[in-house]
Design an enzyme around this catalytic site. Structure first.
Site, PDB file in Angstrom:
ATOM      1  N   HIS A   1       5.664  36.973   4.047  1.00 37.85           N
ATOM      2  CA  HIS A   1       7.025  36.447   3.895  1.00 37.85           C
ATOM      3  C   HIS A   1       7.141  35.037   4.481  1.00 37.85           C
ATOM      4  CE1 HIS A   1       9.537  39.514   2.105  1.00 37.85           C
ATOM      5  NE2 HIS A   1       9.145  40.443   2.948  1.00 37.85           N
TER       6      HIS A   1
ATOM      7  N   GLN B   1      14.123  36.551   5.534  1.00 37.81           N
ATOM      8  CA  GLN B   1      14.910  37.583   4.832  1.00 37.81           C
ATOM      9  C   GLN B   1      16.363  37.634   5.291  1.00 37.81           C
ATOM     10  OE1 GLN B   1      11.691  40.725   5.519  1.00 37.81           O
ATOM     11  NE2 GLN B   1      12.567  41.369   3.581  1.00 37.81           N
TER      12      GLN B   1
ATOM     13  N   CYS C   1      10.279  46.693   0.091  1.00 40.25           N
ATOM     14  CA  CYS C   1      10.708  45.497   0.803  1.00 40.25           C
ATOM     15  C   CYS C   1      12.225  45.461   0.809  1.00 40.25           C
ATOM     16  CB  CYS C   1      10.153  44.263   0.099  1.00 40.25           C
ATOM     17  SG  CYS C   1      10.627  42.718   0.868  1.00 40.25           S
ATOM     18  N   LEU C   2      12.821  45.120   1.957  1.00 36.26           N
ATOM     19  CA  LEU C   2      14.287  45.083   2.034  1.00 36.26           C
ATOM     20  C   LEU C   2      14.875  44.023   1.109  1.00 36.26           C
ATOM     21  CD1 LEU C   2      14.834  45.641   5.864  1.00 36.26           C
ATOM     22  CD2 LEU C   2      15.159  47.277   4.022  1.00 36.26           C
TER      23      LEU C   2
ATOM     24  N   GLY D   1      10.036  46.628   8.900  1.00 28.95           N
ATOM     25  CA  GLY D   1       9.635  45.256   9.197  1.00 28.95           C
ATOM     26  C   GLY D   1      10.628  44.283   8.578  1.00 28.95           C
TER      27      GLY D   1
ATOM     28  N   HIS E   1       2.253  42.175   5.294  1.00 34.30           N
ATOM     29  CA  HIS E   1       3.425  42.042   4.410  1.00 34.30           C
ATOM     30  C   HIS E   1       4.429  41.051   5.010  1.00 34.30           C
ATOM     31  CE1 HIS E   1       6.694  44.006   1.803  1.00 34.30           C
ATOM     32  NE2 HIS E   1       7.381  43.242   2.645  1.00 34.30           N
ATOM     33  N   GLU E   2       4.706  41.196   6.309  1.00 33.66           N
ATOM     34  CA  GLU E   2       5.712  40.327   6.952  1.00 33.66           C
ATOM     35  C   GLU E   2       5.204  38.892   7.095  1.00 33.66           C
ATOM     36  OE1 GLU E   2       8.586  41.448   7.031  1.00 33.66           O
ATOM     37  OE2 GLU E   2       8.025  43.536   6.756  1.00 33.66           O
TER      38      GLU E   2
END
Ligand code: ZN
Length: 174
Positions: free
Chosen positions: A140, A51, A94-95, A46, A136-137
């Site tokens: 963000h 990000q 997480c990236l 994701g 989660h996304e």
């Protein structure tokens, strides 16, 4: 510029609220294409536009396994309209927080209203990994990271390590 640079915590942009998209045009589709490629190369399941440094309400998700056909989902202006009382726990990463994982409890089901790649309104009823990933996304887009659900002590420890990691990367570049 197909592949974009992923913003790493701590970075103030990750704490900002992303703004709504008014119209899904070619520019937005280009952003989604770039984000998908960036996510696949990372690799991750994701990615939110913030990000890659773009404060717009766009996310891409693909939870298909490596050996399966890819199943990307593009979501513009996603909004959670329902969350179950039942919760589940997943070990999240997480990236933007490379190398860090933690068990996070979230509602195990959620419904999400969004606009798709072609500008059509859709409703997605999700459970399991997809429900967690969506939450989660969408977090963000509101400036929230998964470490915000941890104790202050754990959160501070992770941020400290990330700062150290960033300094090391910079040293190598210099
Ligand atoms: Zn993330």
């Amino acid at each position: 510029m197909p592949k974009r640079k992923i913003v790493i915590e701590p970075d103030p942009i990750l704490r900002k609220k992303s703004s709504l998209i008014e119209n899904v045009d070619d520019q937005v589709r280009k952003l989604m294409d770039d984000m998908l490629l960036t996510m696949y190369e990372a690799p991750g399941i994701g990615l939110a536009a913030v990000q890659v440094g773009i404060l717009r309400r766009v996310i891409v998700i693909d939870i298909s396994k490596d050996d399966q056909k890819k199943k990307p989902i593009f979501l513009v202006n996603p909004k959670i309209t329902h969350k179950s009382k039942k919760t589940s726990v997943y070990e999240e990463g997480c990236l933007s927080l490379p190398g860090h994982f933690a068990e996070i409890e979230r509602p195990s089901e959620c419904h999400v209203n969004y606009i798709d790649y072609n500008g059509r309104e859709k409703l997605l009823k999700a459970d399991g990994l997809l429900a967690t990933c969506l939450q989660h996304e969408i977090d963000h887009l509101n400036g929230i990271l998964f470490i915000d659900y941890l104790s202050k002590l754990k959160k501070d420890m992770i941020i400290k390590k990330l700062i150290k990691h960033k300094k090391e990367i910079n040293k190598i570049i210099l």
